[in-house]
Each structure stands twice: as structure tokens, then as C-alpha cells.
Write an enzyme that holds these catalytic residues in place. Structure first.
Site, short mmCIF file in Angstrom:
data_model
loop_
_atom_site.label_atom_id
_atom_site.label_comp_id
_atom_site.label_asym_id
_atom_site.label_seq_id
_atom_site.Cartn_x
_atom_site.Cartn_y
_atom_site.Cartn_z
N ARG A 62 0.44 5.86 -3.07
CA ARG A 62 1.34 4.73 -2.92
C ARG A 62 1.62 4.53 -1.45
O ARG A 62 2.04 5.46 -0.77
CB ARG A 62 2.63 5.09 -3.67
CG ARG A 62 3.47 3.96 -4.07
CD ARG A 62 4.56 4.43 -5.01
NE ARG A 62 5.58 5.25 -4.35
CZ ARG A 62 6.87 5.15 -4.60
NH1 ARG A 62 7.31 4.30 -5.50
NH2 ARG A 62 7.74 5.92 -4.00
N THR A 121 4.77 -0.57 1.61
CA THR A 121 4.69 -1.67 0.63
C THR A 121 4.91 -1.19 -0.81
O THR A 121 5.16 -2.01 -1.69
CB THR A 121 3.31 -2.33 0.68
OG1 THR A 121 2.33 -1.35 0.24
CG2 THR A 121 2.94 -2.78 2.09
N ASP A 175 9.89 14.03 -4.19
CA ASP A 175 8.45 13.72 -4.16
C ASP A 175 7.71 14.78 -4.97
O ASP A 175 7.58 15.94 -4.53
CB ASP A 175 7.95 13.69 -2.72
CG ASP A 175 6.53 13.15 -2.65
OD1 ASP A 175 5.64 13.71 -3.32
OD2 ASP A 175 6.30 12.16 -1.93
N ASP A 186 4.57 16.54 -3.30
CA ASP A 186 4.95 17.49 -2.24
C ASP A 186 5.58 18.75 -2.83
O ASP A 186 5.34 19.86 -2.34
CB ASP A 186 5.93 16.83 -1.26
CG ASP A 186 5.22 15.85 -0.34
OD1 ASP A 186 3.98 15.97 -0.18
OD2 ASP A 186 5.89 14.97 0.22
C1 PRP Z 1 3.55 9.35 -6.75
C2 PRP Z 1 3.54 9.67 -8.22
C3 PRP Z 1 2.90 8.44 -8.84
C4 PRP Z 1 3.42 7.33 -7.95
C5 PRP Z 1 4.57 6.67 -8.66
O1 PRP Z 1 2.32 9.60 -6.21
O2 PRP Z 1 2.89 10.88 -8.52
O3 PRP Z 1 1.48 8.48 -8.82
O4 PRP Z 1 3.89 7.96 -6.74
O5 PRP Z 1 5.02 5.56 -7.95
P1 PRP Z 1 4.87 4.07 -8.50
O6 PRP Z 1 5.27 4.08 -9.94
O7 PRP Z 1 5.83 3.30 -7.63
O8 PRP Z 1 3.45 3.62 -8.30
P2 PRP Z 1 2.03 9.45 -4.63
O9 PRP Z 1 1.54 8.08 -4.34
O10 PRP Z 1 3.22 9.91 -3.86
O11 PRP Z 1 0.79 10.40 -4.40
P3 PRP Z 1 0.64 11.99 -4.56
O12 PRP Z 1 0.60 12.28 -6.03
O13 PRP Z 1 -0.65 12.26 -3.89
O14 PRP Z 1 1.81 12.65 -3.88
N1 URA Z 2 6.87 9.33 -6.38
C1 URA Z 2 7.53 10.51 -6.41
O1 URA Z 2 6.90 11.57 -6.25
N2 URA Z 2 8.86 10.51 -6.61
C2 URA Z 2 9.55 9.37 -6.80
O2 URA Z 2 10.78 9.44 -6.99
C3 URA Z 2 8.86 8.15 -6.77
C4 URA Z 2 7.52 8.15 -6.56
#
Ligand code: PRP
Ligand code: URA
Length: 206
Positions: A101, A105, A197, A200
């Protein structure tokens, strides 16, 4: 369809995960255990077919799963739900969608996709701990549908009302399962109260 699986064991483990002092090891272990508990509930309606078998005492009719299950974690954080579900459905095949994400944006960007064959025949479980704006889940579901999948379940740990609305409006045919439906998104797109997160915290990257 939205189902919130607020079983006491799931809620208890999720509360441990939410605590900010919970470290990577405990966070990951609780996520893994919740995935197994959620899978047990979600698999209740998996279709079975009769099969003739012989027990040591004679012939009988048993039942076996009649459809292939495909688990599709959204990378990275979805990986945290994979093993728990696979322990219950060890014959499941696994596909992957890489998506991140954009922090400004909040738009999802796909960077990887790999799926087993015959998605059209399978029950596909897309897994990701967080359903925030719903952008990542909506795009992942569209991608899976383009590959022919017809029976899709979205399994997330924590959802925001905004994300649930986005998915159920764009993909009303998809069953959505959560461990908790939280209050809202904050101004930078994080779920409140949420758990921070997820990626993380699973991988110790912050
Ligand atoms: C996080 C989470 C989802 C997304 C949710 O992933 O694991 O995939 O954000 O957000 P949304 O509903 O607004 O699309 P992230 O993009 O942080 O990637 P990661 O899993 O690599 O940390
Ligand atoms: N992605 C995450 O990991 N946590 C949130 O709260 C939203 C998006």
C-alpha cells in the site's frame, strides 16, 4: 456476507496481539493460533462427498472433502495466517499475491502473483490480517476472479467498517470473515484501535 468470529479464544489471543508491548515472537504465535481457530469455523461449510471404505470391521460410507482448497496470502502480512490454516487443511494448495500500500495515496500496488491451476474449481481463501480501506483486498479478489475463481472467501483478522463496505459493495459474492470489526480508520489509513502495522510486527521490520 460478513461473519465476525468472536470466539472467546480468538478474542483473547487477539487482545494479546493488540497490546503494544507484545513482541514479534508472541505476536506471530498468536496470529498462527488464531488462523487455525478461524479456519476451523470457516471450514464448517466445506462440501464433502460420500466415499465407500472398509474399516477393520466391514464396509461403510465415509465422507471426504470434494473440492480443492487454495489459500492465497497477500504478501507480506498474509503469510502469518498461512501455516495455521494449512495445519487443518494440509492438502490445500497455495498461491501468492504480492501487494503493498502506497503510504501517501493508500493505493495498493501489485508486485507478484503466482497461483496453482484450476482456480475455477477450487474454494479460494484469500488471507491478510488487515482490512483497512479494502483497496488491497478488492484488487486481490479481482485478480483471482480474472484467473477464473468463483468461490472466494476473504479471511482477515481485523477489519475497519470502510474496508468491509468496499469489499462487500465491489464483490458481494465473496464471503468475508473477521476476528474483529474495529471502530474506524485514522487519518493515515490505519485501523483504530487495530494492532498497528501487521507486517512490521510479524517480521520485526520496525
Ligand atoms: C497491509 C495489510 C494489507 C493492507 C491493508 O499491507 O497487510 O495488505 O495493508 O490496507 P488496505 O485495506 O488499505 O489496502 P502493507 O501494504 O502494509 O504491506 P506488508 O504486508 O508488506 O506490510
Ligand atoms: N495495514 C496494517 O498493517 N495496519 C493497519 O492498521 C492498516 C493497514
Amino acid at each position: 456476507m460478513l461473519e465476525v468470529l468472536d470466539h472467546p479464544l480468538i478474542t483473547h489471543k487477539l487482545t494479546l496481539m493488540r497490546k503494544k508491548e507484545t513482541g514479534t515472537k508472541d505476536f506471530r504465535e498468536n496470529l498462527d493460533e488464531i488462523a487455525e481457530l478461524m479456519a476451523y469455523e470457516i471450514c464448517r461449510d466445506l462440501p464433502v462427498r460420500p466415499i465407500n471404505i472398509e474399516t477393520p470391521m466391514g464396509a461403510t460410507t465415509g465422507y471426504e472433502l470434494s473440492k480443492e482448497v487454495v489459500i492465497v496470502p497477500i504478501l507480506r502480512a498474509g503469510i502469518g495466517l498461512l501455516d495455521g490454516i494449512r495445519r487443518l487443511v494440509p492438502t490445500a494448495k497455495v498461491g501468492f499475491i504480492g501487494m503493498y500500500r502506497d503510504e501517501e495515496t493508500l493505493e495498493p500496488h501489485e508486485y507478484f502473483a503466482k497461483f496453482p491451476k484450476n482456480l475455477d474449481e477450487a474454494i479460494v481463501m484469500i488471507v491478510d490480517p488487515m482490512l483497512a480501506t479494502g483497496g488491497s483486498a478488492c484488487d486481490a479478489i479481482s485478480l483471482i476472479k480474472e484467473r477464473g475463481a468463483k468461490n472466494i472467501k476473504l479471511i482477515c483478522l481485523v477489519g475497519a467498517p470502510e474496508g468491509v463496505k468496499a469489499v462487500t459493495e465491489k464483490h458481494p459474492d465473496v464471503d468475508v470473515y473477521l476476528a474483529a470489526l474495529d471502530e474506524k480508520l485514522n487519518e493515515i489509513g490505519y485501523i483504530v484501535p487495530g494492532l498497528g502495522d501487521a507486517g512490521d510486527r510479524i517480521f520485526g521490520t520496525k
